[in-house]
Design a protein around this motif. Structure first.
Motif, PDB file in Angstrom:
ATOM      1  N   ALA A  97       0.842  -1.210   0.000  1.00 50.83           N
ATOM      2  CA  ALA A  97       0.000   0.000   0.000  1.00 50.83           C
ATOM      3  C   ALA A  97       0.868   1.248   0.000  1.00 50.83           C
ATOM      4  N   ASP A  98       1.954   1.195   0.789  1.00 51.83           N
ATOM      5  CA  ASP A  98       2.875   2.324   0.807  1.00 51.83           C
ATOM      6  C   ASP A  98       3.609   2.446  -0.519  1.00 51.83           C
ATOM      7  N   ALA A  99       4.016   1.295  -1.102  1.00 49.08           N
ATOM      8  CA  ALA A  99       4.721   1.322  -2.383  1.00 49.08           C
ATOM      9  C   ALA A  99       3.844   1.897  -3.488  1.00 49.08           C
ATOM     10  N   ALA A 100       2.538   1.687  -3.380  1.00 50.11           N
ATOM     11  CA  ALA A 100       1.616   2.179  -4.404  1.00 50.11           C
ATOM     12  C   ALA A 100       1.557   3.712  -4.423  1.00 50.11           C
ATOM     13  N   THR A 101       2.029   4.349  -3.356  1.00 53.99           N
ATOM     14  CA  THR A 101       2.017   5.818  -3.309  1.00 53.99           C
ATOM     15  C   THR A 101       3.361   6.410  -3.723  1.00 53.99           C
ATOM     16  N   ARG A 102       4.325   5.541  -4.071  1.00 55.29           N
ATOM     17  CA  ARG A 102       5.682   6.016  -4.362  1.00 55.29           C
ATOM     18  C   ARG A 102       6.081   5.680  -5.796  1.00 55.29           C
ATOM     19  N   ASN A 103       7.131   6.325  -6.244  1.00 57.71           N
ATOM     20  CA  ASN A 103       7.742   6.032  -7.537  1.00 57.71           C
ATOM     21  C   ASN A 103       9.171   5.558  -7.306  1.00 57.71           C
ATOM     22  N   GLY A 104       9.832   5.205  -8.377  1.00 57.63           N
ATOM     23  CA  GLY A 104      11.248   4.863  -8.284  1.00 57.63           C
ATOM     24  C   GLY A 104      11.481   3.540  -7.577  1.00 57.63           C
ATOM     25  N   GLU A 105      12.603   3.451  -6.866  1.00 57.36           N
ATOM     26  CA  GLU A 105      13.023   2.182  -6.270  1.00 57.36           C
ATOM     27  C   GLU A 105      12.166   1.762  -5.087  1.00 57.36           C
ATOM     28  N   GLY A 161       6.034  -0.196  -9.122  1.00 56.38           N
ATOM     29  CA  GLY A 161       6.659  -0.661 -10.356  1.00 56.38           C
ATOM     30  C   GLY A 161       7.925  -1.453 -10.090  1.00 56.38           C
ATOM     31  N   GLN A 162       8.724  -0.995  -9.106  1.00 57.60           N
ATOM     32  CA  GLN A 162       9.946  -1.711  -8.731  1.00 57.60           C
ATOM     33  C   GLN A 162       9.622  -3.069  -8.107  1.00 57.60           C
ATOM     34  N   LYS A 208      -5.411   2.596  -9.094  1.00 52.42           N
ATOM     35  CA  LYS A 208      -5.596   3.417 -10.293  1.00 52.42           C
ATOM     36  C   LYS A 208      -4.629   4.598 -10.289  1.00 52.42           C
ATOM     37  N   ALA A 209      -4.460   5.218  -9.139  1.00 48.33           N
ATOM     38  CA  ALA A 209      -3.544   6.354  -9.032  1.00 48.33           C
ATOM     39  C   ALA A 209      -2.101   5.915  -9.249  1.00 48.33           C
ATOM     40  N   ALA A 210      -1.742   4.732  -8.772  1.00 50.15           N
ATOM     41  CA  ALA A 210      -0.374   4.219  -8.944  1.00 50.15           C
ATOM     42  C   ALA A 210      -0.089   3.962 -10.425  1.00 50.15           C
ATOM     43  N   ILE A 211      -1.050   3.398 -11.132  1.00 53.71           N
ATOM     44  CA  ILE A 211      -0.869   3.109 -12.562  1.00 53.71           C
ATOM     45  C   ILE A 211      -0.749   4.404 -13.361  1.00 53.71           C
ATOM     46  N   GLU A 212      -1.572   5.380 -12.996  1.00 54.92           N
ATOM     47  CA  GLU A 212      -1.572   6.642 -13.738  1.00 54.92           C
ATOM     48  C   GLU A 212      -0.397   7.538 -13.364  1.00 54.92           C
ATOM     49  N   GLY A 213       0.148   7.354 -12.144  1.00 57.06           N
ATOM     50  CA  GLY A 213       1.164   8.288 -11.672  1.00 57.06           C
ATOM     51  C   GLY A 213       2.596   7.809 -11.796  1.00 57.06           C
ATOM     52  N   ASP A 214       2.807   6.539 -12.136  1.00 53.54           N
ATOM     53  CA  ASP A 214       4.162   5.997 -12.188  1.00 53.54           C
ATOM     54  C   ASP A 214       4.340   5.176 -13.460  1.00 53.54           C
ATOM     55  N   PRO A 215       5.191   5.619 -14.395  1.00 54.86           N
ATOM     56  CA  PRO A 215       5.399   4.869 -15.644  1.00 54.86           C
ATOM     57  C   PRO A 215       5.821   3.422 -15.410  1.00 54.86           C
ATOM     58  N   ALA A 216       6.621   3.181 -14.375  1.00 54.43           N
ATOM     59  CA  ALA A 216       7.068   1.816 -14.095  1.00 54.43           C
ATOM     60  C   ALA A 216       5.894   0.917 -13.701  1.00 54.43           C
ATOM     61  N   TYR A 256       2.984  -2.427 -15.975  1.00 51.21           N
ATOM     62  CA  TYR A 256       2.321  -3.647 -15.514  1.00 51.21           C
ATOM     63  C   TYR A 256       0.816  -3.435 -15.316  1.00 51.21           C
ATOM     64  N   GLY A 257       0.297  -2.316 -15.791  1.00 52.82           N
ATOM     65  CA  GLY A 257      -1.119  -2.011 -15.628  1.00 52.82           C
ATOM     66  C   GLY A 257      -2.043  -3.121 -16.093  1.00 52.82           C
ATOM     67  N   PRO A 258      -1.858  -3.676 -17.310  1.00 53.57           N
ATOM     68  CA  PRO A 258      -2.753  -4.748 -17.761  1.00 53.57           C
ATOM     69  C   PRO A 258      -2.746  -5.954 -16.821  1.00 53.57           C
ATOM     70  N   TRP A 259      -1.580  -6.286 -16.284  1.00 48.78           N
ATOM     71  CA  TRP A 259      -1.481  -7.431 -15.373  1.00 48.78           C
ATOM     72  C   TRP A 259      -2.196  -7.123 -14.061  1.00 48.78           C
TER      73      TRP A 259
END
Length: 617
Positions: free
Chosen positions: A67-75, A79-80, A146-154, A158-161
């Motif tokens: 849940a915390d990772a879903a609010t972050r980008n990068g490493e 996505g990481q 939804k926000a994680a998919i829209e806010g982080d390219p990484a 994996y959005g479809p998955w």
């Protein structure tokens, strides 16, 4: 699980070698050293240990933190997380693929069986450390994901998955129950799957005092001499009956195991779990099955009545169903001719398709000889994107063996192209997984038919294709209905071999029609069908694929330029898009009940052509 076989087994030597016969030529055996040099190779042992460490570290690093990772980008972002998980999936898949392929080359070898079982057990243990990921992801709020998919390219990659994963959410259990289901599978369903495989591989069939394995015995059912076919059928029936106790136990146990799982996961219908894994809606499958059953009289009943007349019989015996016509050329097709036939047909459609298929021949990716202990049938195993697929056939030089080669290479081409999606999104649902294989068969058949000007040869070729399509569509839907009857009846208690045989005969009689005489002995022939054991309700995927390809091929015949590119786009998508989205560019819609009638009409059209050829003789 990721390391199970595809549709389907190991290695005779560590390098690519050939088996030579005077008629077939050099038959290749696959080179598994592209995965690992040997079961005791240092690289294999190192990867197995590495996979265990990585799995435990992944759990420690990310469990309870998604849940915390879903609010972050990068490493620190989601996505990481998925990138690391995908790398683990690839490594575990590589290990499991090697163990499976090594084992399936000789399932009667105790050392290979032990190796396979030990590796499966370790991979199951490692997977228990990864189980949290999908469960925890599906507990995330829709808005957060939804926000994680829209806010982080990484993460968006994996959005479809991630979106597809949500379809499993209603049937997930709590973490402890899921872990128990996973860990107990190796002493439950997986153990009975292995018992079935090893029993089937060890069966011997005695004909005229000589013992044979399953594949050569089944092959005799395609011999021109009716006495040979009858002897083969008698040998098959005798051995199947002698082993009914084991096959009945396996069937009862696995049907009950599935019923327990379905009940806990709250699936309404006995086939709903398969529909979910196929990402296809139940009404679509129901429409397919209904359309095929309605077409029985126009397809199988009509064709077998014609065939009985061609063979000079009032009724065909069940062992005459796949007998060659008198017009059929009775010759053995050498391996090199089969290779050239398939590659030429693929190349005429698209040079890229032939180039990919040729890699299987050049790279040692095919295991062709039929030999004791080897897995029966044929399959294409995708392994993992970081490696390459492998194909297993039992090549005996029959025309159907050429079509089987075309079919499995179609799978192989599909798997190579879909591999671009990565380990999480490369696996195509079974409904579309048969598209490339059946399309490859159709290309090969049409290429051969176009070269044929002799009326008798054309009749024989058309008849064989019609039989193959009946086997793919009518027979597989009959198999599906048989499974429905078995799993429904099993809910009321254990079934005897006689009860299962009665269910088998009921669907066979209905689907084959009055022109086939179903006599004593055939009641046990449900025993050797591996799909009933390994992938309950899988079989309708063949009918789905055949009808779909019939419609797809009609589009191809009438299409302007650009069809090939759209077709490759479909294959490259892997499991990243729903079948409705992938078929839309071709103007096809599998949710339309009339769609199935279009596919079935092509089979009917071939029967019409056969009838016209017969009348013009």
């Amino acid at each position: 699980m990721r390391f199970e076989r595809f549709s389907d087994r190991r290695l005779m030597a560590q390098e690519a070698v050939s088996t030579t016969s005077a008629t077939l030529g050099d038959l290749p055996q696959w080179q598994l050293s592209d995965l690992y040099a040997a079961p005791d190779a240092e690289a294999f042992k190192a990867d197995l240990a590495k996979a265990g460490v990585m799995s435990r570290d992944f759990e420690t690093k990310w469990k309870g933190k998604l849940a915390d990772a879903a609010t972050r980008n990068g490493e620190q972002g989601l996505g990481q997380v998925l990138k690391e998980f995908e790398a683990l999936e690839d490594l575990l898949g590589k290990i499991g693929s090697y163990a499976g392929l090594y084992y399936y080359s000789d399932m009667t070898d105790a050392a290979r069986a032990k190796f396979f079982g030990d590796v499966q057990a370790k991979l199951t243990d490692y997977s228990a450390h990864l189980l949290f990921l999908t469960l925890e992801l599906n507990r995330l709020e829709d808005s957060l994901l939804k926000a994680a998919i829209e806010g982080d390219p990484a993460t968006a990659h994996y959005g479809p998955w991630l979106i597809d994963l949500r379809k499993d959410k209603p049937h997930q259990l709590d973490d402890k129950l899921e872990q128990i289901f996973l860990e107990k599978s190796q002493t439950g369903a997986a153990a009975f799957n292995r018992l079935f495989d090893e029993t089937l591989a060890s069966l011997r069939f005695t004909i005229d005092g000589e013992e044979q394995t399953l594949e050569p015995t089944l092959n005799l059912l395609q011999e021109p001499d009716p006495a040979v076919r009858e002897k083969a059928a008698a040998a098959l029936s005798k051995t199947f009956k002698e082993n009914q106790r084991i096959f009945t136990l396996v069937t009862n146990t696995l049907a009950k195991d599935k019923e327990i799982s379905d009940r806990w996961r709250k699936f309404e219908d006995i086939a709903d779990s398969r529909h979910l894994s196929n990402r296809v809606e139940r009404p679509v499958v129901d429409a397919l099955a209904a359309a095929v059953e309605k077409a029985y009289p126009r397809l199988s009943h009509r064709y077998y009545k014609m065939k009985a007349k061609w063979l000079g019989m009032e009724q065909l015996n069940y062992w005459d169903r796949n007998a060659p016509l008198p017009e059929a050329a009775n010759r053995t097709i050498p391996w090199n001719e089969a290779k050239e036939t398939v590659l030429s047909a693929y190349g005429a459609f698209a040079p890229e398709m032939a180039e990919i298929a040729d890699r299987f021949f050049a790279g040692g990716w095919i295991d062709a000889p039929a030999r004791p202990g080897k897995a029966p049938g044929a399959f294409a195993h995708p392994t993992v994107p970081s490696a390459h697929p492998y194909v297993l056939v039992n090549y005996l030089g029959k025309p159907r063996d050429v079509m089987t080669l075309a079919h499995e290479l179609g799978h192989g081409v599909h798997q190579v192209l879909a591999g671009e999606q990565g380990a999480l999104m490369c696996q195509t649902p079974l409904t579309l997984a048969e598209t490339a294989s059946v399309f490859g068969e159709m290309l090969t058949f049409r290429a051969l038919l176009d070269k044929t000007t002799d009326r008798r040869e054309r009749k024989a070729m058309l008849a064989q294709k019609v039989e193959d399509m009946i086997n793919t569509v009518v027979r597989q839907i009959a198999f599906y209905q048989f499974e429905r009857k078995v799993h429904t009846a099993r809910k009321e208690g254990e079934l005897t071999a006689e009860q299962i045989g009665e269910l088998w005969l009921s669907v066979q009689s209905e689907s084959l029609g009055p022109a086939i005489r179903i006599s004593e002995g055939y009641e046990s022939w449900w025993s050797y069908i591996p799909h009933f054991i390994h992938s309950p309700f899988y079989v309708y995927a063949y009918a789905f694929g055949d009808c779909l390809v019939n419609s797809l091929y009609a589009v191809y015949q009438n299409a302007a330029e650009g069809f090939q590119q759209k077709y490759f786009d479909l294959l490259k998508a892997g499991g990243s898009r729903h079948h409705s989205e992938l078929l839309a560019p071709f103007g096809l819609d599998a949710t339309d009940p009339a769609f199935w009638d279009k596919g079935l009409s092509m089979i009917e059209g071939l029967i019409d052509e056969l009838e016209a050829l017969d009348q013009s003789a």
